[in-house]
Structure formats: C-alpha cells, structure tokens
Design a protein around this motif. Structure first.
Motif, mmCIF file in Angstrom:
data_model
loop_
_atom_site.group_PDB
_atom_site.id
_atom_site.type_symbol
_atom_site.label_atom_id
_atom_site.label_comp_id
_atom_site.label_asym_id
_atom_site.label_seq_id
_atom_site.Cartn_x
_atom_site.Cartn_y
_atom_site.Cartn_z
ATOM 1 N N GLU A 113 49.844 51.140 44.605
ATOM 2 C CA GLU A 113 49.050 51.382 43.409
ATOM 3 C C GLU A 113 48.262 50.127 43.069
ATOM 4 O OE1 GLU A 113 51.328 52.759 40.141
ATOM 5 O OE2 GLU A 113 51.587 54.771 40.967
ATOM 6 N N LEU A 114 47.033 50.349 42.611
ATOM 7 C CA LEU A 114 46.147 49.240 42.268
ATOM 8 C C LEU A 114 45.828 49.266 40.781
ATOM 9 C CD1 LEU A 114 43.618 49.442 45.252
ATOM 10 C CD2 LEU A 114 45.727 48.094 45.100
ATOM 11 N N ASN A 115 45.693 48.101 40.198
ATOM 12 C CA ASN A 115 45.314 47.963 38.807
ATOM 13 C C ASN A 115 43.890 47.426 38.721
ATOM 14 O OD1 ASN A 115 47.882 48.583 37.389
ATOM 15 N ND2 ASN A 115 48.598 46.826 38.565
ATOM 16 N N ARG A 116 43.229 47.773 37.642
ATOM 17 C CA ARG A 116 41.863 47.280 37.394
ATOM 18 C C ARG A 116 41.934 45.993 36.582
ATOM 19 N NH1 ARG A 116 36.373 49.984 35.618
ATOM 20 N NH2 ARG A 116 35.525 48.393 34.219
ATOM 21 N N TYR A 117 41.191 44.998 37.045
ATOM 22 C CA TYR A 117 41.112 43.710 36.362
ATOM 23 C C TYR A 117 39.642 43.347 36.170
ATOM 24 C CZ TYR A 117 45.901 43.233 38.194
ATOM 25 O OH TYR A 117 47.216 43.433 38.521
ATOM 26 N N ASP A 118 39.358 42.492 35.200
ATOM 27 C CA ASP A 118 37.991 42.002 35.041
ATOM 28 C C ASP A 118 38.005 40.553 34.596
ATOM 29 O OD1 ASP A 118 37.554 41.899 31.916
ATOM 30 O OD2 ASP A 118 38.565 43.803 32.334
ATOM 31 N N ALA A 119 36.904 39.859 34.885
ATOM 32 C CA ALA A 119 36.793 38.442 34.549
ATOM 33 C C ALA A 119 35.331 38.102 34.314
ATOM 34 C CB ALA A 119 37.362 37.578 35.667
ATOM 35 N N GLN A 120 35.092 37.031 33.554
ATOM 36 C CA GLN A 120 33.746 36.534 33.323
ATOM 37 C C GLN A 120 33.729 35.023 33.365
ATOM 38 O OE1 GLN A 120 32.147 37.954 29.594
ATOM 39 N NE2 GLN A 120 31.288 39.791 30.559
ATOM 40 N N PHE A 121 32.599 34.456 33.816
ATOM 41 C CA PHE A 121 32.347 33.027 33.649
ATOM 42 C C PHE A 121 30.871 32.823 33.389
ATOM 43 C CE2 PHE A 121 33.105 33.980 38.150
ATOM 44 C CZ PHE A 121 31.891 33.639 38.756
ATOM 45 N N LEU A 122 30.520 31.660 32.820
ATOM 46 C CA LEU A 122 29.203 31.467 32.217
ATOM 47 C C LEU A 122 28.388 30.329 32.803
ATOM 48 C CD1 LEU A 122 30.415 31.678 28.497
ATOM 49 C CD2 LEU A 122 29.531 33.543 29.887
ATOM 50 N N ASP A 123 28.941 29.545 33.694
ATOM 51 C CA ASP A 123 28.320 28.265 34.004
ATOM 52 C C ASP A 123 27.598 28.197 35.338
ATOM 53 O OD1 ASP A 123 30.758 28.564 35.260
ATOM 54 O OD2 ASP A 123 31.284 26.442 35.176
ATOM 55 N N LEU A 124 27.287 29.333 35.969
ATOM 56 C CA LEU A 124 26.586 29.303 37.253
ATOM 57 C C LEU A 124 25.306 30.127 37.179
ATOM 58 C CD1 LEU A 124 29.601 29.713 39.708
ATOM 59 C CD2 LEU A 124 28.543 27.606 38.886
ATOM 60 N N PHE A 125 24.256 29.631 37.806
ATOM 61 C CA PHE A 125 22.941 30.273 37.831
ATOM 62 C C PHE A 125 22.429 30.579 36.423
ATOM 63 C CE2 PHE A 125 24.312 30.936 42.192
ATOM 64 C CZ PHE A 125 23.133 30.704 42.901
ATOM 65 N N ASP A 126 22.875 29.771 35.454
ATOM 66 C CA ASP A 126 22.390 29.866 34.074
ATOM 67 C C ASP A 126 22.498 31.278 33.506
ATOM 68 O OD1 ASP A 126 21.618 27.134 34.068
ATOM 69 O OD2 ASP A 126 19.832 27.670 35.200
ATOM 70 N N THR A 127 23.593 31.952 33.823
ATOM 71 C CA THR A 127 23.732 33.326 33.366
ATOM 72 C C THR A 127 25.206 33.701 33.282
ATOM 73 O OG1 THR A 127 22.897 35.575 33.694
ATOM 74 C CG2 THR A 127 23.682 34.408 35.655
ATOM 75 N N VAL A 128 25.458 34.904 32.784
ATOM 76 C CA VAL A 128 26.820 35.424 32.701
ATOM 77 C C VAL A 128 27.150 36.161 33.992
ATOM 78 C CG1 VAL A 128 28.387 36.979 31.481
ATOM 79 C CG2 VAL A 128 26.649 35.688 30.204
ATOM 80 N N THR A 129 28.283 35.840 34.580
ATOM 81 C CA THR A 129 28.773 36.534 35.765
ATOM 82 C C THR A 129 30.027 37.299 35.401
ATOM 83 O OG1 THR A 129 27.881 34.905 37.317
ATOM 84 C CG2 THR A 129 29.719 36.254 38.084
ATOM 85 N N SER A 130 30.088 38.561 35.799
ATOM 86 C CA SER A 130 31.297 39.348 35.581
ATOM 87 C C SER A 130 31.780 39.916 36.905
ATOM 88 C CB SER A 130 31.044 40.480 34.577
ATOM 89 O OG SER A 130 30.103 41.403 35.087
ATOM 90 N N VAL A 131 33.080 40.002 37.048
ATOM 91 C CA VAL A 131 33.707 40.520 38.257
ATOM 92 C C VAL A 131 34.745 41.555 37.853
ATOM 93 C CG1 VAL A 131 35.001 39.976 40.352
ATOM 94 C CG2 VAL A 131 33.423 38.276 39.392
ATOM 95 N N ILE A 132 34.665 42.743 38.446
ATOM 96 C CA ILE A 132 35.660 43.788 38.257
ATOM 97 C C ILE A 132 36.265 44.099 39.620
ATOM 98 C CG2 ILE A 132 36.099 46.177 37.535
ATOM 99 C CD1 ILE A 132 33.593 45.954 35.773
ATOM 100 N N GLY A 133 37.575 44.263 39.672
ATOM 101 C CA GLY A 133 38.202 44.587 40.941
ATOM 102 C C GLY A 133 39.503 45.340 40.762
ATOM 103 N N TYR A 134 39.910 46.029 41.813
ATOM 104 C CA TYR A 134 41.187 46.735 41.844
ATOM 105 C C TYR A 134 42.068 46.062 42.891
ATOM 106 C CZ TYR A 134 38.898 50.527 39.270
ATOM 107 O OH TYR A 134 38.239 51.275 38.326
ATOM 108 N N THR A 135 43.179 45.505 42.441
ATOM 109 C CA THR A 135 44.129 44.862 43.343
ATOM 110 C C THR A 135 45.551 45.218 42.900
ATOM 111 O OG1 THR A 135 44.128 42.832 42.002
ATOM 112 C CG2 THR A 135 42.594 42.919 43.854
ATOM 113 N N GLU A 136 46.527 44.838 43.717
ATOM 114 C CA GLU A 136 47.924 45.170 43.418
ATOM 115 C C GLU A 136 48.448 44.406 42.210
ATOM 116 O OE1 GLU A 136 50.702 45.419 46.741
ATOM 117 O OE2 GLU A 136 48.993 45.269 48.104
#
Length: 357
Positions: free
Chosen positions: A32-55
């Motif tokens: 079974e996989l769970n959904r996770y998300d993350a954000q960081f702000l300090d690269l390419f002068d913009t907001v980056t978000s990452v969503i993924g499904y991992t164990e």
C-alpha cells in the motif's frame, strides 16, 4: 566546505489520510502506498511542489531531497545573475564574452545544444542569445515595479543596438573541451525560455530511474507528471485563467500521465507604463512584448521542450505556431487570445477528460 542544505529545513511534508493499492498486472501483492506532498521556495525564484505516492514518509523525503539537490545544481549552473564558489555557470560565460572560452559542466553544454536546436526548429522565435535585449527590459521592468510613478519603456534605439548582438550562431560550443565561448563582447545568454523546464525534466528522469513510479512536480507552474496516481487515475492539472481579477482561477483541467504542461502568459511578470501593461515575453523581431495572446499552453512528454515551445509559439502568428505544433509528435497546444477566445491543436481536447464531453 559549505554544508549541504537539507530539504527538511525548507519544506513541509504531509501524509494524507488515504492509502492506495497500486494497480498491477500480476498476481503478486503490491504494498500500500500513501500520498505525500512537499514544497520549497528557494530555487529558480519560484515555488516548487512535489507530490508522490510511496510506502512511507522516509522514502518520500529521500526522493524530495534527491529532487531538491538536482534542481539546486541546475539552478546554480543556469543562473545568469549570481556567482557560486567553484562553479562556472551561464553568468561566467556572459562575463567572459569576447575574452575567453569557459569550461563548463556538461549539463550546460547539453542544455545549450538543445536551445540551439530549438532556435532552428522554431525559426528563431526561441533564442537564448537575446540576453542583451532581455537585460534591458529586465532593468526597466524592475525599476518600474519598484517605482510605478516613474515607470518608462526602454528606448527603441537602445533595444535595436542590443539586438545586433543576438546571433546565436556565433556561440561556440566545444563538446570535446567542454567549453562555451561568446566571441562578441556585447553578447549574452538568457536561458529563461528553457532552463526551468529542462532542469525539471532532467531531475524527474532521475527520480524515475531511482524508482519513483507515481509523482507530480510543479516548478513555478511547469508541471511534470511521473506516471499516474497510485490508484490508476490520471493527474488532473488546471490551466491558469490569465484574467487575475476573475473569481475563476482555472479555465480548464487536463489529465496527465508521463506528460508535461507548461504555460507562457502575459500575466506572469509585467509592469505598467502610462496605464498599459508590458509583460516579460519579448518578441525577437519587434523587440517588444506582443499582445496577440494572453497565454499559450503546451502539452508534451518533455518539460524542456514544452518550455521552449511555450515561449516560441507565444511569439508566433497563430497559423505558424499551429503548423509547428501539428508537425511535432506527441505535442499539443492551447492558445488564449487577447479577446479571451481560445484555440486548440488537433489533439489537445483529448487531454481534457470529462470536460471535453
């Protein structure tokens, strides 16, 4: 030696309450996989978000750390404004224009080669050698944003002089020596039309190689899907409404699997002079922002290609841009005109799911 900055210091990761059993064609029981998300702000002068499904959360955070580290490297290599200790980047190449070739990381060589190919493929409408012109616009736009009452346009005479130093064919790339040289002292590179998308594509490929099967990355609106969702459904991504005063945030939704969505729009960066707004996408012939479109969105598997095409097609006549898009396998486009009417390439609506019915 400077310590590597941990993503944990700049992002927040959260587990949703839903677990998914990924689809499988074999009889073996999948974890079974769970959904996770993350954000960081300090690269390419913009907001980056990452969503993924991992164990588990630790696995997800490892992928995000890997993505962050990859993107940080590309950010530093492709930076045109800042220097970094021990790194020869695009700024270094510009600073050494007319002086000497600069030995660079092969990731700069690869990106610039693709940029040259896209310059030819788009008939010059995507040109990373326009730095001399774009830097003038950047200076006047920044000044106008900081002091709106004193905002003015760059003098056309200054822009025309700068345009004499934008011939990308003069850029000398030595793949064997890993050097780049601009023989014209007044020439400079601005890789804003490719850098973010290219870096996103390369970093996502690295995650795929290392085992991430279900993910969605957005780097300042440059969206790249890795596979689909863990439950087998497609990722749903909104296309920004260019009318920022509207209550409607997204005009349409597209469904993605192993695809990228990149939009270039007049609403993204601009300033106002005497009541008229001037956006940041500069037409290579007019040397001015063109107001034919409010936005152009590109769908294709490669985020770097999508980034290049969104800029190029934004500056092309509709008939020419559509002809280019239709000639490319796996590439689709959507245009929003100044009067807010829309047009699509032949296969774009196929990605609109229930909305197209």
């Amino acid at each position: 030696m400077r310590k590597r900055r941990s993503v944990a210091a700049v992002l927040a990761a959260a587990i949703t309450a839903i677990s998914f059993m990924p689809l499988s064609g074999c009889g073996k029981k999948e974890p079974e996989l769970n959904r996770y998300d993350a954000q960081f702000l300090d690269l390419f002068d913009t907001v980056t978000s990452v969503i993924g499904y991992t164990e588990d959360k630790e696995t997800f955070q490892a992928y995000v750390q890997e993505f962050y580290d990859e993107m940080k490297t590309y950010h530093q290599l492709y930076d045109i404004y800042n220097e970094y200790e021990g790194i020869a980047n695009i700024k270094t190449i510009n600073d050494q224009a007319g002086i000497a070739p600069v030995q660079v990381d092969e990731r700069i060589i690869a990106m610039l080669k693709e940029a040259k190919d896209m310059h030819q493929q788009t008939g010059g409408y995507m040109n990373v050698a326009m730095g001399s012109v774009l830097s003038i616009w950047h200076e006047y736009r920044t000044a106008g944003i900081n002091d709106p009452e004193a905002a003015v346009l760059p003098p056309m005479e200054e822009l025309k002089e700068a345009a004499n130093h934008t011939d990308i064919s003069r850029m000398i790339i030595d793949e064997e020596a890993l050097t780049v040289y601009l023989p014209d002292r007044e020439m400079s590179l601005d890789v804003g039309s490719i850098a973010k998308g290219y870096a996103t594509e390369m970093a996502c490929r690295k995650l795929e190689e290392d085992g991430l099967e279900y993910g969605l990355v957005s780097v300042g609106g440059n969206v790249r899907a890795i596979g689909n969702k863990a439950d087998g459904s497609l990722w749903k991504v909104g296309i920004q409404n260019p009318d920022l005063l509207s209550d409607v945030t997204y005009l349409h939704t597209v469904e993605l699997k192993d695809m990228s969505l990149v939009t270039s729009g007049s609403y993204q960066r601009y300033y106002t002079v005497e009541g008229k707004t001037y956006h940041h996408i500069i037409h290579p012939e007019l040397l001015m922002p063109w107001d034919q479109y409010l936005s152009v969105s590109i769908l294709c598997p490669d985020s770097g290609l999508a980034d290049c095409l969104s800029t190029a097609v934004f500056n092309m006549k509709f008939e020419d841009g559509k002809k280019l898009i239709e000639s490319l396998d796996g590439v689709e486009a959507m245009w929003i005109f100044g009067d807010r009417t829309e047009a699509y390439s032949s296969g774009f609506r196929d990605f609109m799911g229930e909305e197209k019915k």
